[in-house]
Design an enzyme around this catalytic site. Structure first.
Site: not given
Ligand code: FPP
Length: 253
Positions: A34, A38, A79, A81-82, A201, A207, A209, A220
Site C-alpha cells: 500500500d 501517496r 483486489s 475491489e480494485n 501492510r 486493515r 482489506s 503475526e
Molecule cells: C496500493 O497502493 C497498491 C495497489 C492497489 C497496487 C499494487 C500493485 C503494484 C505494486 C504493481 C503491480 C504488481 C505486480 C506484481 C506487477 P495505492 O494505489 O492504494 O496507494 P495509496 O493508498 O497511497 O493511494
C-alpha cells in the site's frame, strides 16, 4: 499476558540481514503493498509513477525474500475491489502486470522461483490470462521459493467458492463430518503453501482489506509506515526481526 516489550518494534540497528536463526524466519510472508499513490503524490507525479516504483519494490522484495530464506511470499497486487478504481488506473496496473510477466519470467526462473496466482485471474483480459498460465507452467518445476501474486483476489469470495465446492462434494456423497479445517484449506487458492506466519501492510493503514482472512488466523500482523515503493531489503529484514521478537502461542500459554 503479553508484555509490551515482546510486542515493541525492534530498532533498525538490532538486525542484520542474514543473521537470523531459521526458527525466527517466517516460512510464509504476505504483504499488502500500500502507498503507491501517496508516494507519487508526494513527488507531484501521476499515480502510475507510484505503481511503477511499486513494481521495482516487487522485484527487490522477491529477491530479498529468497535471500532471507522465506519459502513463500504472497503479494496483494489487485483486489476484487480494485475494479472500483478509475478505468485508466486499472489499465495502468494491468499494463504493469503484463510487462512484469513478460520480463521477469527469466529472472524468476534463474532464481528458481515458482509462480502461483491467487484469485479469480481468469476474469482478466485473455492475453493476460495466457501470459499468467504460461509463466505459472514455466516455473512449476522450479524448486525454490514460491512467489504468489493475488490478482482479482478477495478472501470472502475465496471462502464462498470453497464452501460451494464442499457443498457439491457433500451432494455427491461426501459425509458432512469430512468438512474440517484441513478440508477447507485444501479448497483455498493457497492450497499447498506453508501456513501464513507474517502479514505486513505498508503505508500506515491498519486493515486486512479482505486479504487472506482464513489464512491469517494465527499470522503475526505488522503495520509499517513505509510506503510500498520505498520498501526494501532492509525493511524486510526489520520486519523479520520484529517477527522474531513475537511470542506465538497459537491459543496456548
Ligand atoms: C496500493 O497502493 C497498491 C495497489 C492497489 C497496487 C499494487 C500493485 C503494484 C505494486 C504493481 C503491480 C504488481 C505486480 C506484481 C506487477 P495505492 O494505489 O492504494 O496507494 P495509496 O493508498 O497511497 O493511494
Amino acid at each position: 499476558m503479553t508484555s509490551f516489550a515482546a510486542r515493541a518494534p525492534v530498532p533498525a540497528h538490532a538486525d542484520e540481514p542474514g543473521l537470523h536463526s531459521s526458527a525466527s524466519i517466517p516460512r510464509h510472508v504476505a504483504i499488502i503493498m500500500d502507498g503507491n499513490g501517496r508516494w507519487a503524490k508526494a513527488r507531484r507525479l501521476p499515480r502510475v509513477a507510484g505503481h511503477r516504483q511499486g513494481v521495482e519494490a516487487v522485484r527487490r522484495i522477491t529477491r530479498a525474500a529468497r535471500e532471507q530464506g522465506i519459502e513463500a511470499l504472497t503479494l496483494y497486487a489487485f483486489s476484487s475491489e480494485n475494479w472500483r478504481r478509475p478505468e485508466e488506473e486499472i489499465g495502468d496496473l494491468m499494463g504493469l502486470l503484463r510487462h512484469f510477466l513478460k520480463n521477469e519470467i527469466k529472472e524468476l526462473t534463474r532464481e528458481g522461483v515458482r509462480l502461483r496466482i491467487l484469485g479469480n485471474y481468469r476474469a482478466l483480459k485473455a492475453d493476460l490470462v495466457e501470459l499468467i498460465d504460461d509463466a505459472v507452467a514455466r516455473t512449476a518445476t522450479n524448486t525454490g521459493p514460491i512467489l504468489a501474486i493475488a490478482l482479482n483476489y478477495g478472501a470472502q469470495a475465496e471462502l464462498v467458492a470453497a464452501a460451494r465446492r464442499l457443498a457439491e462434494k457433500v451432494a455427491a456423497g461426501m459425509p458432512v463430518s469430512a468438512i474440517d479445517e484441513a478440508a477447507i484449506d485444501r479448497e483455498l487458492d493457497t492450497d499447498g503453501l506453508p501456513p501464513l506466519d507474517l502479514m505486513i501492510r505498508t503505508s500506515g493503514e491498519q486493515r486486512l482489506s479482505n486479504f487472506l482472512l482464513w489464512q491469517a488466523a494465527y499470522a503475526e500482523l505488522l503495520f509499517v509506515d513505509t510506503l510500498w515503493p520505498d520498501f526494501d531489503g532492509e525493511c524486510l529484514a526489520q520486519a523479520i526481526a520484529a517477527y522474531g521478537q513475537r511470542q506465538r502461542r497459537f491459543g496456548g500459554l
